[in-house]
Design an enzyme around this catalytic site. Structure first.
Site, PDB file in Angstrom:
ATOM      1  N   ASN A   1      48.147   8.330  78.114  1.00 35.41           N
ATOM      2  CA  ASN A   1      47.507   9.560  77.649  1.00 35.41           C
ATOM      3  C   ASN A   1      46.029   9.231  77.437  1.00 35.41           C
ATOM      4  O   ASN A   1      45.676   8.599  76.444  1.00 35.41           O
ATOM      5  CB  ASN A   1      48.158  10.031  76.343  1.00 35.41           C
ATOM      6  N   TRP A   2      45.222   9.659  78.362  1.00 41.50           N
ATOM      7  CA  TRP A   2      43.786   9.331  78.273  1.00 41.50           C
ATOM      8  C   TRP A   2      43.035  10.182  77.260  1.00 41.50           C
ATOM      9  O   TRP A   2      41.858   9.966  77.029  1.00 41.50           O
ATOM     10  CB  TRP A   2      43.133   9.491  79.659  1.00 41.50           C
ATOM     11  N   LYS A   3      43.714  11.142  76.679  1.00 41.27           N
ATOM     12  CA  LYS A   3      43.074  12.034  75.697  1.00 41.27           C
ATOM     13  C   LYS A   3      41.753  12.557  76.273  1.00 41.27           C
ATOM     14  O   LYS A   3      41.688  12.875  77.457  1.00 41.27           O
ATOM     15  CB  LYS A   3      42.859  11.319  74.360  1.00 41.27           C
TER      16      LYS A   3
ATOM     17  N   HIS B   1      51.839  17.192  71.640  1.00 39.95           N
ATOM     18  CA  HIS B   1      51.265  15.946  71.109  1.00 39.95           C
ATOM     19  C   HIS B   1      50.797  16.205  69.682  1.00 39.95           C
ATOM     20  O   HIS B   1      50.338  17.304  69.363  1.00 39.95           O
ATOM     21  CB  HIS B   1      50.093  15.502  72.002  1.00 39.95           C
TER      22      HIS B   1
ATOM     23  N   GLU C   1      48.200  15.434  68.182  1.00 39.42           N
ATOM     24  CA  GLU C   1      46.804  15.903  68.082  1.00 39.42           C
ATOM     25  C   GLU C   1      46.729  17.405  68.377  1.00 39.42           C
ATOM     26  O   GLU C   1      45.914  18.119  67.801  1.00 39.42           O
ATOM     27  CB  GLU C   1      45.911  15.075  69.026  1.00 39.42           C
TER      28      GLU C   1
ATOM     29  N   GLU D   1      56.732   9.739  68.589  1.00 38.95           N
ATOM     30  CA  GLU D   1      55.423   9.203  68.223  1.00 38.95           C
ATOM     31  C   GLU D   1      55.163   9.408  66.736  1.00 38.95           C
ATOM     32  O   GLU D   1      54.701  10.493  66.318  1.00 38.95           O
ATOM     33  CB  GLU D   1      54.325   9.917  69.010  1.00 38.95           C
TER      34      GLU D   1
ATOM     35  N   GLY E   1      46.821   5.781  67.427  1.00 42.05           N
ATOM     36  CA  GLY E   1      45.385   5.498  67.393  1.00 42.05           C
ATOM     37  C   GLY E   1      44.953   4.750  66.146  1.00 42.05           C
ATOM     38  O   GLY E   1      43.767   4.661  65.842  1.00 42.05           O
TER      39      GLY E   1
ATOM     40  N   SER F   1      50.151   3.146  69.243  1.00 45.38           N
ATOM     41  CA  SER F   1      49.505   1.828  69.306  1.00 45.38           C
ATOM     42  C   SER F   1      50.270   0.804  70.148  1.00 45.38           C
ATOM     43  O   SER F   1      50.315  -0.386  69.821  1.00 45.38           O
ATOM     44  CB  SER F   1      49.236   1.291  67.898  1.00 45.38           C
TER      45      SER F   1
ATOM     46  N   GLY G   1      48.195   5.690  74.427  1.00 40.21           N
ATOM     47  CA  GLY G   1      46.842   6.235  74.393  1.00 40.21           C
ATOM     48  C   GLY G   1      45.817   5.159  74.726  1.00 40.21           C
ATOM     49  O   GLY G   1      45.627   4.792  75.891  1.00 40.21           O
ATOM     50  N   GLY G   2      45.173   4.626  73.690  1.00 35.43           N
ATOM     51  CA  GLY G   2      44.042   3.704  73.842  1.00 35.43           C
ATOM     52  C   GLY G   2      44.220   2.630  74.906  1.00 35.43           C
ATOM     53  O   GLY G   2      43.346   2.453  75.773  1.00 35.43           O
TER      54      GLY G   2
HETATM   55  C1  PEP Z   1      49.054   8.800  72.186  1.00 33.92           C
HETATM   56  O1  PEP Z   1      47.953   9.255  72.478  1.00 33.92           O
HETATM   57  O2  PEP Z   1      50.071   9.449  72.417  1.00 33.92           O
HETATM   58  C2  PEP Z   1      49.123   7.477  71.551  1.00 33.92           C
HETATM   59  C3  PEP Z   1      50.293   6.970  71.257  1.00 33.92           C
HETATM   60  O3  PEP Z   1      47.918   6.858  71.306  1.00 33.92           O
HETATM   61  P1  PEP Z   1      47.716   5.291  70.940  1.00 33.92           P
HETATM   62  O4  PEP Z   1      48.513   4.498  71.931  1.00 33.92           O
HETATM   63  O5  PEP Z   1      46.237   5.069  71.094  1.00 33.92           O
HETATM   64  O6  PEP Z   1      48.209   5.085  69.541  1.00 33.92           O
END
Ligand code: PEP
Length: 252
Positions: A9-11, A94, A96, A166, A172, A212, A233-234
């Site tokens: 997930n590049w957000k 999600h 967010e 999640e 994040g 994470s 994500g990251g």
């Molecule tokens: C996400 O964006 O769904 C996520 C899990 O982010 P991260 O891996 O950065 O915690």
């Protein structure tokens, strides 16, 4: 046997050039889609340039869609449009989107129906806040989110849905749930799906863990019985880390 699925997930990160550079760096190193489904979910305007460069072994997804297929919804993106660009996947609900943009279980359900109507493969996200976990409310929250998201969704439709567990406190933040915590919640989700849809659906539905995930912890997480992949994500922004993580899923 459930095929693992790793989705990045590049957000709201990367420019067009950076996205193209990423595709160039990973495309030769993606394992076969017979072994793992690998997906990158990106911002809508870069979708076209990514789709041009995707192969069978790396597919592209969106991060959101509108619950209507067309109409006066300024700024929204329709499932119909995504499908016409050959987008395969779409993330729905999600945290967010829920926490910053006010999405509810009801809108998640409407968006899920829009995704299925347009033959997109939904990745439906659920997860609890830290306070809820600390107050032993995790299972109650997951039950409410899942029952809400899947209202009026049939067992046949469940075949094409991926669930992502999640925990919000792990997204994040660098704070990963322990592999045991992640497994416990994913096992609970599978049990709930069994109650709602029966054993066959519960056995085949893929449940990802997200929060994470990175090369240092993916092996331990993916080894768990009820975890069929990760929503990342990251760490998915880095081509080398992404390659490592999709290959870690192959070993499952
Ligand atoms: C996400 O964006 O769904 C996520 C899990 O982010 P991260 O891996 O950065 O915690």
């Amino acid at each position: 046997m459930r095929k693992p699925i790793i989705a990045g997930n590049w957000k709201m990160f990367k420019t067009r050039d950076e996205a193209i550079e990423f595709m160039y760096q990973v495309s030769e190193s993606m394992p076969s889609n017979q072994l793992v489904d690998s997906v990158i979910c990106a911002q809508a305007p870069m979708m076209r340039c990514l789709i041009k460069r995707q192969g069978q072994n790396l597919r592209i997804g969106a991060q959101n869609l509108c619950y209507e297929d067309q109409g006066a919804y300024t700024g929204e993106i329709s499932g119909q449009l995504l499908k016409s660009y050959n987008v395969d996947y779409v993330i729905i609900g999600h945290s967010e989107r829920r926490n910053i943009f006010g999405e509810t279980d009801e809108t998640v359900n409407k968006k899920l129906k829009a995704a299925l109507r347009n033959e997109l493969l939904p990745i439906v996200c659920v997860g609890e806040h830290l306070e809820e976990r600390e107050n032993n409310l995790t299972n109650k929250v997951l039950t409410k989110q899942i029952k809400g998201a899947f209202a009026d969704i049939s067992a046949i439709e469940m075949e094409n849905i991926v669930l992502a567990y999640e925990p919000i406190w792990a997204i994040g933040t660098g704070k990963t749930a322990t592999a045991e915590q992640a497994e416990e919640s994913c096992a609970f989700i599978r049990k709930l799906i069994k109650e709602m849809y029966g054993l066959v659906v519960a056995d085949q539905i893929r449940i990802q863990y997200g929060g994470s995930v990175k090369p240092a912890n993916i092996d331990e997480i993916i080894a768990k019985e009820n975890i069929d992949g990760a929503l990342i994500g990251g760490a998915s922004l880095d081509p080398e880390k992404f390659i490592y993580m999709v290959n870690a899923a192959v070993k499952k």
